[in-house]
Design an enzyme around this catalytic site. Structure first.
Site, PDB file in Angstrom:
ATOM      1  CG  ASP A  23      -2.212   0.694   1.013  1.00 46.82           C
ATOM      2  OD1 ASP A  23      -2.190   1.893   0.687  1.00 46.82           O
ATOM      3  OD2 ASP A  23      -3.260   0.047   1.153  1.00 46.82           O
ATOM      4  CG  HIS A 135     -11.750  10.700   2.865  1.00 48.26           C
ATOM      5  ND1 HIS A 135     -12.194   9.585   3.528  1.00 48.26           N
ATOM      6  CD2 HIS A 135     -10.397  10.616   2.880  1.00 48.26           C
ATOM      7  CE1 HIS A 135     -11.167   8.867   3.937  1.00 48.26           C
ATOM      8  NE2 HIS A 135     -10.065   9.470   3.550  1.00 48.26           N
ATOM      9  NE  ARG A 165      -4.494  10.253   6.365  1.00 48.58           N
ATOM     10  CZ  ARG A 165      -3.678   9.648   7.221  1.00 48.58           C
ATOM     11  NH1 ARG A 165      -2.972  10.398   8.062  1.00 48.58           N
ATOM     12  NH2 ARG A 165      -3.560   8.336   7.247  1.00 48.58           N
ATOM     13  NE  ARG A 281     -10.880   6.540   1.904  1.00 50.10           N
ATOM     14  CZ  ARG A 281      -9.565   6.712   1.875  1.00 50.10           C
ATOM     15  NH1 ARG A 281      -9.031   7.455   0.924  1.00 50.10           N
ATOM     16  NH2 ARG A 281      -8.790   6.180   2.793  1.00 50.10           N
ATOM     17  NE  ARG A 284      -8.983   7.799   7.534  1.00 51.95           N
ATOM     18  CZ  ARG A 284      -8.321   7.336   8.588  1.00 51.95           C
ATOM     19  NH1 ARG A 284      -8.868   7.399   9.788  1.00 51.95           N
ATOM     20  NH2 ARG A 284      -7.121   6.808   8.449  1.00 51.95           N
ATOM     21  CE  LYS A 356      -4.185   1.528   4.045  1.00 59.10           C
ATOM     22  NZ  LYS A 356      -4.794   2.554   3.178  1.00 59.10           N
ATOM     23  CG  HIS A 428      -1.534   9.393   4.716  1.00 59.83           C
ATOM     24  ND1 HIS A 428      -1.692  10.280   3.675  1.00 59.83           N
ATOM     25  CD2 HIS A 428      -2.245   8.279   4.374  1.00 59.83           C
ATOM     26  CE1 HIS A 428      -2.461   9.727   2.749  1.00 59.83           C
ATOM     27  NE2 HIS A 428      -2.803   8.517   3.143  1.00 59.83           N
TER      28      HIS A 428
END
Length: 551
Positions: A23, A135, A165, A281, A284, A356, A428
């Protein structure tokens, strides 16, 4: 759907096919900002030199996003990998729904706006306050505010989750100032009262995922819903104050704040209000949706829960119906590789750590919770550490590798997929030294998996869902030169990259006689077909072609 057909020229490798998603590890320019290049990665380097190696697109239209200027992300990336083909994704679906008027004509939009007009109450919008397009996107919020004004909604409150981010790490004031000007124009021209009511950094409040830290959601609930928190006269004042108190703090880590007028919070959520979570998204957005929708609810003390109409921009989990109401339906993704393998009676394993885990299960399976057939699917989740990623950048790479090697050598599985989160989650943070350590932990794991695959006559496919750690320095937009701080160090960039990602196909036994297929401009959706041909199956006709030919 039908079962998979056997490949006409190849019966499949003897051992398991292992798909490793590294990732956030892409292919960037070889300079100081590319921490993948700076890390010591002898195993990945060996694959690049000796295995079948190529690169895949992992952003923009290659993963269903509107334009090739849109960064890929883990959700759409795993959707594409698991689906084996491309579906229009979040922002693209919402853009179309806005342009076509489908959103405004939808039952949920009419219900929520009608509610506040009838009750003369407040319409609230909560979401990530940027144009990062991962997002959320502020253009969607602007469109909804204009429409609300046109429809006669008098009072709107915005609860802004500051980004830093998916956009530059200290860009919050640029977004705040621009948006305050937009609100001032709406208020002046049309006699409405639209204002920012609360906010805070996305990694401090509200936007937890996979139930890793419900305290984040509890803090957000107190700030947004109850209006309880440190008070300021404006969002700008809050950001400037926090930065003064803790120099160097990133937007994503800013504490929560409440905006006051005349000594009282300007926008707590009250009985009779309507609330829209405008993130599209899912990962979150699920927990806050549950806090609004679920009864009973035991994750934190909500206090008196206001009686409101709540909706998400999209439905974040279709199987669990989270949330119950939503403005735009998500793509219907069917016939994923996981579903095909279950239908065909092929034993498979998915594993990652908490950060993840949903990606190799829910998103990989086409936004679907649960298993297609428990007889043929096993899932392993290793709990993530609850500490800043820069404090332990190795995360759970060793434990994940232990479980994967054990599974390979057990002979129980034909297909194994796992995700190493380090290159993304540590990426991040913007802490270069930590990112390098995280990448090196992934490389060590890949090396051990290579050994296990060789031992069992299996095959390894190593790739990624998007880039991040490969492009971590802020750059001059015109020259591309790295921007530096007063000490001459690169200024960190914490957003995903637009770079391609590697794909390495390693068949140590040579059974497959694999070679590059020659299809141009492949994206990561090709990984499903690649996995199938190495297992000895013919990919469905509409799947993106395999990276390799076999037989």
């Amino acid at each position: 759907m039908e079962s998979l057909k056997k490949h006409p020229r190849f019966a499949g490798v003897e051992g398991p096919v292992v798909l490793v998603v590294m990732d956030g590890i892409g292919i960037g320019r070889q300079d100081e900002g590319n921490l993948v290049h700076r890390a010591k990665t002898p195993n990945i380097d060996w694959l690049a030199e000796h295995a079948i190696a190529s690169q895949l697109k992992a952003h923009g239209t290659a993963v269903g996003l509107p334009t090739d200027g849109d960064m890929g992300n883990s959700e759409v990336g795993h959707n594409a990998i698991g689906a084996g083909r491309i579906f229009n994704q979040g922002a693209a679906r919402i853009n179309t729904a806005i342009e076509d008027g489908v959103l405004w004509d939808g039952e949920v939009w009419r219900e929520l706006t009608g509610n506040v007009k009838e009750r003369k109450s407040t319409l609230h919008f909560i979401g990530l306050f940027s144009d990062g397009n991962v997002h959320s996107h502020l253009d969607h919020l602007r469109a909804m505010l204009r429409r609300a004004k046109d429809e006669g909604v008098g009072t709107v409150r915005i609860h802004a989750l500051l980004d830093g981010r998916d956009v530059p790490p200290t860009s919050a004031l640029e977004y705040i100032d621009d948006f305050e000007g937009f609100l001032a124009d709406l208020n002046a021209e049309h006699g409405v009262d639209y204002a920012i009511a609360s906010g805070g950094g996305r990694m401090n409040i509200t936007m937890d995922r996979y139930e890793a830290d419900w305290d984040m959601v509890a803090r957000g609930w107190k700030i947004h819903v109850r209006g309880e928190g440190r008070a300021f006269s404006s969002a700008r004042e809050a950001v400037e104050t926090f930065r003064g108190e803790k120099p160097g703090i990133l937007d994503q880590d800013l504490p929560g704040f409440v905006i006051e007028r005349d000594g009282a919070p300007v926008g707590p959520v009250r009985d009779g209000d309507s609330v829209i979570l405008f993130n599209y998204r899912g990962d979150r957005a699920i927990e806050l949706s549950r806090a609004f929708d679920e009864d009973p609810f035991d994750k934190f003390d909500r206090g008196p829960r206001p009686d409101v109409k709540f909706a998400g921009m999209m439905q974040y989990d279709g199987d669990l119906e989270i949330p119950k109401k939503f403005l735009v339906p998500p793509p219907h993704i069917d016939r994923t590789i996981g579903e095909y393998l279950s239908k065909t009676g092929v034993k498979q394993l998915a594993l990652s750590e908490t950060q993840k885990f949903g990606h190799v299960t829910y998103f990989f399976n086409g936004n679907r919770s649960g298993k297609f057939n428990p007889d043929y699917e096993d899932y392993v989740e290793i709990p993530s550490d609850r500490c800043p990623f820069e404090d332990k950048p190795e995360m759970k790479a060793k434990e994940l590798t232990d479980k994967t090697v054990e599974a390979i050598e057990s002979g129980r599985y034909r297909f194994i997929r796992l995700n190493y989160p380090n290159g993304d989650m540590v990426g991040h943070t913007g802490v270069f030294e930590a990112v390098i350590r995280g990448i090196e932990a992934v490389d060590e794991g890949v090396g051990r998996i290579m050994e296990a695959v060789k031992k069992t006559n299996g095959a390894l496919i190593a790739s990624a869902d998007h880039g991040n750690s490969d492009d971590m320095a802020a750059r001059d937009k015109k020259t591309g030169e790295i921007l530096r701080d007063e000490h001459g160090r690169p200024r960190p960039k914490t957003a995903h990259s637009l770079n391609p990602v590697p794909v390495y196909v390693y068949d140590p036994s040579g059974q497959s006689n694999a070679r590059l297929s020659g299809h141009p401009d492949l994206g990561i959706s090709s990984l499903a077909a690649t996995s199938l041909v190495l297992m000895g199956y013919e990919p469905p006709e509409d799947y993106t072609p395999s990276v390799v030919e076999v037989g």
